[in-house]
Design a protein around this motif. Structure first.
Motif, PDB file in Angstrom:
ATOM      1  N   ILE A 327       0.859  -1.200   0.000  1.00  0.00           N
ATOM      2  CA  ILE A 327       0.000   0.000   0.000  1.00  0.00           C
ATOM      3  C   ILE A 327       0.894   1.249   0.000  1.00  0.00           C
ATOM      4  O   ILE A 327       0.710   2.187  -0.781  1.00  0.00           O
ATOM      5  CB  ILE A 327      -0.935   0.019   1.230  1.00  0.00           C
ATOM      6  N   ALA A 328       1.898   1.225   0.886  1.00  0.00           N
ATOM      7  CA  ALA A 328       2.804   2.374   0.983  1.00  0.00           C
ATOM      8  C   ALA A 328       3.553   2.572  -0.334  1.00  0.00           C
ATOM      9  O   ALA A 328       3.679   3.710  -0.829  1.00  0.00           O
ATOM     10  CB  ALA A 328       3.786   2.165   2.130  1.00  0.00           C
ATOM     11  N   GLU A 329       4.029   1.482  -0.939  1.00  0.00           N
ATOM     12  CA  GLU A 329       4.775   1.600  -2.206  1.00  0.00           C
ATOM     13  C   GLU A 329       3.876   2.182  -3.302  1.00  0.00           C
ATOM     14  O   GLU A 329       4.319   2.994  -4.120  1.00  0.00           O
ATOM     15  CB  GLU A 329       5.315   0.228  -2.621  1.00  0.00           C
ATOM     16  N   TRP A 330       2.612   1.736  -3.315  1.00  0.00           N
ATOM     17  CA  TRP A 330       1.688   2.247  -4.341  1.00  0.00           C
ATOM     18  C   TRP A 330       1.482   3.755  -4.159  1.00  0.00           C
ATOM     19  O   TRP A 330       1.495   4.519  -5.120  1.00  0.00           O
ATOM     20  CB  TRP A 330       0.349   1.491  -4.247  1.00  0.00           C
ATOM     21  N   LEU A 331       1.324   4.162  -2.910  1.00  0.00           N
ATOM     22  CA  LEU A 331       1.108   5.587  -2.649  1.00  0.00           C
ATOM     23  C   LEU A 331       2.337   6.413  -3.002  1.00  0.00           C
ATOM     24  O   LEU A 331       2.227   7.512  -3.553  1.00  0.00           O
ATOM     25  CB  LEU A 331       0.727   5.793  -1.176  1.00  0.00           C
ATOM     26  N   ILE A 332       3.509   5.875  -2.688  1.00  0.00           N
ATOM     27  CA  ILE A 332       4.753   6.597  -3.042  1.00  0.00           C
ATOM     28  C   ILE A 332       4.824   6.751  -4.564  1.00  0.00           C
ATOM     29  O   ILE A 332       5.085   7.834  -5.087  1.00  0.00           O
ATOM     30  CB  ILE A 332       5.982   5.839  -2.500  1.00  0.00           C
ATOM     31  N   ALA A 333       4.544   5.655  -5.277  1.00  0.00           N
ATOM     32  CA  ALA A 333       4.611   5.698  -6.750  1.00  0.00           C
ATOM     33  C   ALA A 333       3.586   6.666  -7.320  1.00  0.00           C
ATOM     34  O   ALA A 333       3.756   7.178  -8.435  1.00  0.00           O
ATOM     35  CB  ALA A 333       4.383   4.293  -7.311  1.00  0.00           C
ATOM     36  N   HIS A 334       2.520   6.923  -6.589  1.00  0.00           N
ATOM     37  CA  HIS A 334       1.482   7.835  -7.080  1.00  0.00           C
ATOM     38  C   HIS A 334       1.565   9.214  -6.431  1.00  0.00           C
ATOM     39  O   HIS A 334       0.592   9.972  -6.404  1.00  0.00           O
ATOM     40  CB  HIS A 334       0.093   7.199  -6.904  1.00  0.00           C
ATOM     41  N   GLY A 335       2.739   9.530  -5.881  1.00  0.00           N
ATOM     42  CA  GLY A 335       3.038  10.913  -5.499  1.00  0.00           C
ATOM     43  C   GLY A 335       2.546  11.361  -4.145  1.00  0.00           C
ATOM     44  O   GLY A 335       2.648  12.538  -3.803  1.00  0.00           O
ATOM     45  N   ARG A 336       2.034  10.449  -3.313  1.00  0.00           N
ATOM     46  CA  ARG A 336       1.465  10.887  -2.030  1.00  0.00           C
ATOM     47  C   ARG A 336       2.491  11.593  -1.137  1.00  0.00           C
ATOM     48  O   ARG A 336       2.147  12.495  -0.381  1.00  0.00           O
ATOM     49  CB  ARG A 336       0.875   9.667  -1.303  1.00  0.00           C
ATOM     50  N   PHE A 337       3.764  11.180  -1.237  1.00  0.00           N
ATOM     51  CA  PHE A 337       4.746  11.756  -0.301  1.00  0.00           C
ATOM     52  C   PHE A 337       5.748  12.673  -1.013  1.00  0.00           C
ATOM     53  O   PHE A 337       6.789  12.988  -0.456  1.00  0.00           O
ATOM     54  CB  PHE A 337       5.468  10.633   0.457  1.00  0.00           C
TER      55      PHE A 337
END
Ligand code: 2RA
Length: 339
Positions: A327-337
């Motif tokens: 979940i975290a990797e997906w969010l990182i890849a989609h610019g969340r952080f």
């Protein structure tokens, strides 16, 4: 890019797996903080080359600056400390059942409903129950053929689902049995060695267990559907991978060939299905591995047009820590952080 992470419940089975995964996945962690109870505080672990000391989880501002907190310390701790963990903007990815069914908390399996993770009004994302995660990855594949209506599932769940002490209880029962000593039973309702126990979590008023009801409700939330899941959840003397026998019916008939193609095309699934060569998924194959393994794919002879299959996954990895890290990797890849 460097993400500041915290692992809450560091000394537990899932906490330990988080630490291994952060290293194995080359997770872009700029800083790693560990949190636990007063009993665990002060313990040291090496994580991805950094020596980290467990800090006591308290009502303070310790999470200031943390981007992602992976939390696996039980529902009571999650409920008690969610505000502390998220108050300075950290995203809490919670492995407990505390927030799974809350309307304002997404319940996410990245292969199935990753975009749900984009809306987090409380800065909390819930990781589903282990037995649900592996099943919904498989159901998602079949749901692409035709909307699924009904599922029956019997689970064969490993000791790891009840934590480190439960795994140790099973190992100790093996040693005690070999030495003719009386067996101790603490973590389960009955002796697990040489036994299967049709009882996981507490019984509800309708005589299903909470574990079984989780499979019903969580599956509907993740798949955004009214799919009806009837489960019987059973503890078996296996260390760390859950198995499930699953029967599904869709709006239209599904052939085994269609089902096999759908499973083979599904991210996260490895098909192991060659019964003539005695090849099918088993807990010993899945232990310490990432995929959800699927095999024994066949037409359901009791429901023409229905499909039945067998599904196995490592409970501590895909059933808990790995799903949260994905979940975290997906969010990182989609610019969340992105800073
Ligand atoms: C179990 N499903 O196997 C639980 C853990 N979340 O006991």
């Amino acid at each position: 890019m460097g993400i500041k992470i915290a692992i809450v419940g560091a000394s537990g089975a899932v906490g330990g797996e988080f630490m291994r995964l952060i290293e194995q996945c080359n997770f872009p962690a700029a800083e790693i903080r560990l949190f636990g109870s007063s009993r665990s505080a002060g313990k040291e672990y090496k994580v991805a080359g950094q020596l980290c000391k467990v800090e006591e989880l308290q009502d303070n501002d310790a999470f200031r600056g943390v981007d992602i907190a992976f939390v696996s310390a039980g529902g009571d701790t999650s409920r008690k400390y969610a505000e502390v963990i998220t108050r300075h903007g950290a995203l809490m990815i919670d492995n407990s059942s505390a927030f799974r069914m809350a309307e304002d908390v997404p319940l996410v399996v990245p292969e199935v409903n990753p975009t749900d993770a984009l809306v987090t009004p409380r800065n909390i994302i819930a990781n589903p129950n282990c037995s649900t995660i592996q099943m919904v990855v498989a159901l998602h594949a079949l749901n692409k053929i035709t909307p699924l209506r009904q599922v029956h599932v019997a689970t064969y769940q490993a000791a790891s689902g009840a934590g480190n002490l439960a795994m140790e209880e099973l190992r100790q029962q093996v040693r005690d049995e070999a030495e003719n000593r009386p067996l101790e039973v603490n973590k389960f309702a009955h002796q697990l060695l040489y036994n299967v126990i049709p009882h996981i979590d507490v019984f509800a008023d309708d005589d299903y267990t909470k574990e079984e009801l989780k499979m019903y409700h969580e599956t509907q939330k993740i798949l955004h559907s009214s799919i009806a899941v009837s489960a019987t959840c059973v503890r078996v003397p296996v260390l760390r991978a859950h198995s499930e026998a699953i029967w599904v019916e869709g709006e239209r008939a599904i052939t085994p060939e269609e089902a096999r193609r759908a499973f083979e095309a599904q991210e996260g699934i490895v098909v192991v299905d060659d019964p003539k060569q005695l090849r099918y998924p088993m807990p010993l194959l899945a232990a310490d591995q990432d995929p959800v393994y699927v095999g024994r794919i066949r037409q359901d002879i009791a429901h023409p047009g229905g499909i039945t299959f067998w599904c196995v996954a490592d409970q501590i990895r895909k059933g808990a820590a790995l799903n949260a890290v994905q979940i975290a990797e997906w969010l990182i890849a989609h610019g969340r952080f992105a800073k």
